[in-house]
Design a protein around this motif. Structure first.
Motif, PDB file in Angstrom:
ATOM      1  N   ALA A  40       8.638  12.970  25.183  1.00 26.15           N
ATOM      2  CA  ALA A  40       8.873  12.673  23.771  1.00 26.15           C
ATOM      3  C   ALA A  40      10.316  12.267  23.535  1.00 26.15           C
ATOM      4  CB  ALA A  40       8.506  13.884  22.911  1.00 26.15           C
ATOM      5  N   ILE A  41      11.226  12.927  24.218  1.00 31.45           N
ATOM      6  CA  ILE A  41      12.650  12.609  24.090  1.00 31.45           C
ATOM      7  C   ILE A  41      12.976  11.277  24.761  1.00 31.45           C
ATOM      8  CG2 ILE A  41      14.949  13.320  24.869  1.00 31.45           C
ATOM      9  CD1 ILE A  41      13.887  16.239  24.410  1.00 31.45           C
ATOM     10  N   GLN A  42      12.498  11.106  25.981  1.00 33.72           N
ATOM     11  CA  GLN A  42      12.816   9.886  26.717  1.00 33.72           C
ATOM     12  C   GLN A  42      12.201   8.654  26.077  1.00 33.72           C
ATOM     13  OE1 GLN A  42      11.489  10.979  30.672  1.00 33.72           O
ATOM     14  NE2 GLN A  42      13.512  11.752  31.248  1.00 33.72           N
ATOM     15  N   SER A  43      11.006   8.788  25.506  1.00 30.30           N
ATOM     16  CA  SER A  43      10.353   7.631  24.883  1.00 30.30           C
ATOM     17  C   SER A  43      11.076   7.178  23.624  1.00 30.30           C
ATOM     18  CB  SER A  43       8.893   7.961  24.549  1.00 30.30           C
ATOM     19  OG  SER A  43       8.810   8.953  23.539  1.00 30.30           O
ATOM     20  N   ALA A  44      11.919   8.064  23.065  1.00 31.98           N
ATOM     21  CA  ALA A  44      12.719   7.703  21.893  1.00 31.98           C
ATOM     22  C   ALA A  44      14.130   7.289  22.273  1.00 31.98           C
ATOM     23  CB  ALA A  44      12.767   8.876  20.911  1.00 31.98           C
ATOM     24  N   GLY A  45      14.390   7.148  23.572  1.00 31.35           N
ATOM     25  CA  GLY A  45      15.700   6.689  24.019  1.00 31.35           C
ATOM     26  C   GLY A  45      16.688   7.787  24.313  1.00 31.35           C
ATOM     27  N   GLY A  46      16.226   9.039  24.361  1.00 33.79           N
ATOM     28  CA  GLY A  46      17.129  10.148  24.610  1.00 33.79           C
ATOM     29  C   GLY A  46      17.181  10.554  26.061  1.00 33.79           C
ATOM     30  N   ALA A  47      18.127  11.422  26.380  1.00 30.20           N
ATOM     31  CA  ALA A  47      18.282  11.973  27.725  1.00 30.20           C
ATOM     32  C   ALA A  47      18.451  13.478  27.605  1.00 30.20           C
ATOM     33  CB  ALA A  47      19.498  11.365  28.414  1.00 30.20           C
ATOM     34  N   VAL A  48      17.753  14.231  28.457  1.00 30.04           N
ATOM     35  CA  VAL A  48      17.909  15.683  28.467  1.00 30.04           C
ATOM     36  C   VAL A  48      19.238  16.023  29.131  1.00 30.04           C
ATOM     37  CG1 VAL A  48      17.001  17.864  29.332  1.00 30.04           C
ATOM     38  CG2 VAL A  48      15.428  16.107  28.484  1.00 30.04           C
ATOM     39  N   ASP A  49      20.113  16.685  28.378  1.00 30.13           N
ATOM     40  CA  ASP A  49      21.414  17.080  28.929  1.00 30.13           C
ATOM     41  C   ASP A  49      21.274  18.336  29.766  1.00 30.13           C
ATOM     42  OD1 ASP A  49      24.410  16.774  28.948  1.00 30.13           O
ATOM     43  OD2 ASP A  49      24.258  18.778  28.078  1.00 30.13           O
ATOM     44  N   LYS A  50      20.530  19.323  29.248  1.00 28.54           N
ATOM     45  CA  LYS A  50      20.292  20.543  30.016  1.00 28.54           C
ATOM     46  C   LYS A  50      19.142  21.328  29.415  1.00 28.54           C
ATOM     47  CE  LYS A  50      24.456  22.122  29.546  1.00 28.54           C
ATOM     48  NZ  LYS A  50      25.117  21.148  28.657  1.00 28.54           N
ATOM     49  N   PHE A  51      18.467  22.099  30.265  1.00 26.42           N
ATOM     50  CA  PHE A  51      17.475  23.062  29.815  1.00 26.42           C
ATOM     51  C   PHE A  51      18.169  24.395  29.561  1.00 26.42           C
ATOM     52  CE2 PHE A  51      14.834  20.067  32.267  1.00 26.42           C
ATOM     53  CZ  PHE A  51      13.905  19.750  31.285  1.00 26.42           C
ATOM     54  N   THR A  52      17.748  25.072  28.499  1.00 24.48           N
ATOM     55  CA  THR A  52      18.372  26.340  28.121  1.00 24.48           C
ATOM     56  C   THR A  52      17.322  27.442  28.125  1.00 24.48           C
ATOM     57  OG1 THR A  52      18.027  25.817  25.775  1.00 24.48           O
ATOM     58  CG2 THR A  52      20.157  25.219  26.746  1.00 24.48           C
ATOM     59  N   GLY A  53      16.653  27.631  29.247  1.00 22.72           N
ATOM     60  CA  GLY A  53      15.592  28.622  29.323  1.00 22.72           C
ATOM     61  C   GLY A  53      14.354  28.126  28.605  1.00 22.72           C
ATOM     62  N   ASP A  54      14.143  28.601  27.385  1.00 22.22           N
ATOM     63  CA  ASP A  54      12.970  28.194  26.604  1.00 22.22           C
ATOM     64  C   ASP A  54      13.316  27.100  25.588  1.00 22.22           C
ATOM     65  OD1 ASP A  54      14.534  29.918  25.122  1.00 22.22           O
ATOM     66  OD2 ASP A  54      12.851  30.804  24.051  1.00 22.22           O
TER      67      ASP A  54
END
Length: 198
Positions: A40-54
């Motif tokens: 959902a994030i990538q399809s909107a042009g975003g990038a995951v910076d980090k996972f924070t557990g949950d």
């Protein structure tokens, strides 16, 4: 320095959901959550910076060359929030059919200037963003509980997103809100409310 949008998410009631699960089941659950939110994030042009557990922190505009009238970083973050909420609705329909408890998510969006670059040591480098918009994300996200909302943003982020073509109307505007952990009052925009929030 680069002006970007930052989207922060957190699962509601994760401790309760995980309490009666084995460690393997908890990891499978988080894996399924991540498998739904990352696209959902990538399809909107975003990038995951980090996972924070949950939860996670995602950025929009940090790794693109868009500037000026061509920039859509804030609008992209709001589109991602809409897709995240829709994805959670789909997942909850599947979980209900399987007799499982619903999953609730909280989302916050902010904009601001950040430093973009590699941090760490020779053994472990991480490409990331550093700035107030990132630091405020978790505090803003927690405000969803106080506002009975599933998704909110700073008014600045919403106004920029609208100027960049985001078309969804806000549910509410809150002037000079006191947000725990943020010293100055913040103008907020509520994007999505209960029953998605938990």
């Amino acid at each position: 320095l680069k002006t970007i949008a930052v989207l922060t998410t957190d699962l509601r009631g994760f401790t309760r959901l995980a309490a009666d699960k084995s460690p393997d089941a908890v990891m499978r659950f988080l894996g399924e959550f991540q498998a739904r939110v990352v696209p959902a994030i990538q399809s909107a042009g975003g990038a995951v910076d980090k996972f924070t557990g949950d939860g996670l922190i995602a950025t929009f505009g940090a790794f693109t060359a868009e500037r000026g009238q061509d920039a859509t970083y804030a609008a992209d973050a709001f589109h991602a929030a809409d897709r995240l909420l829709a994805s959670m609705d789909d997942w909850n329909r599947e979980r209900a059919a399987a007799g499982e408890d619903p999953v609730r998510i909280g989302i916050a969006i902010d904009v601001g200037e950040v430093l973009v670059g590699a941090v760490g040591s020779q053994d472990r480098l991480e490409y990331t963003v550093i700035g107030d918009a990132v630091n405020r994300g978790a505090k803003l996200e927690k405000e969803n509980k106080a506002r009975q909302s599933a998704a909110l943003a700073t008014r600045e982020a919403y106004d920029i997103a609208r100027a960049q073509g985001y078309g969804r109307d806000a549910l509410a505007q809150i002037a000079a809100a006191e947000v725990d952990g943020i010293p100055e009052p913040v103008d907020l925009t509520i994007i999505a409310a209960s029953p998605r929030s938990g």
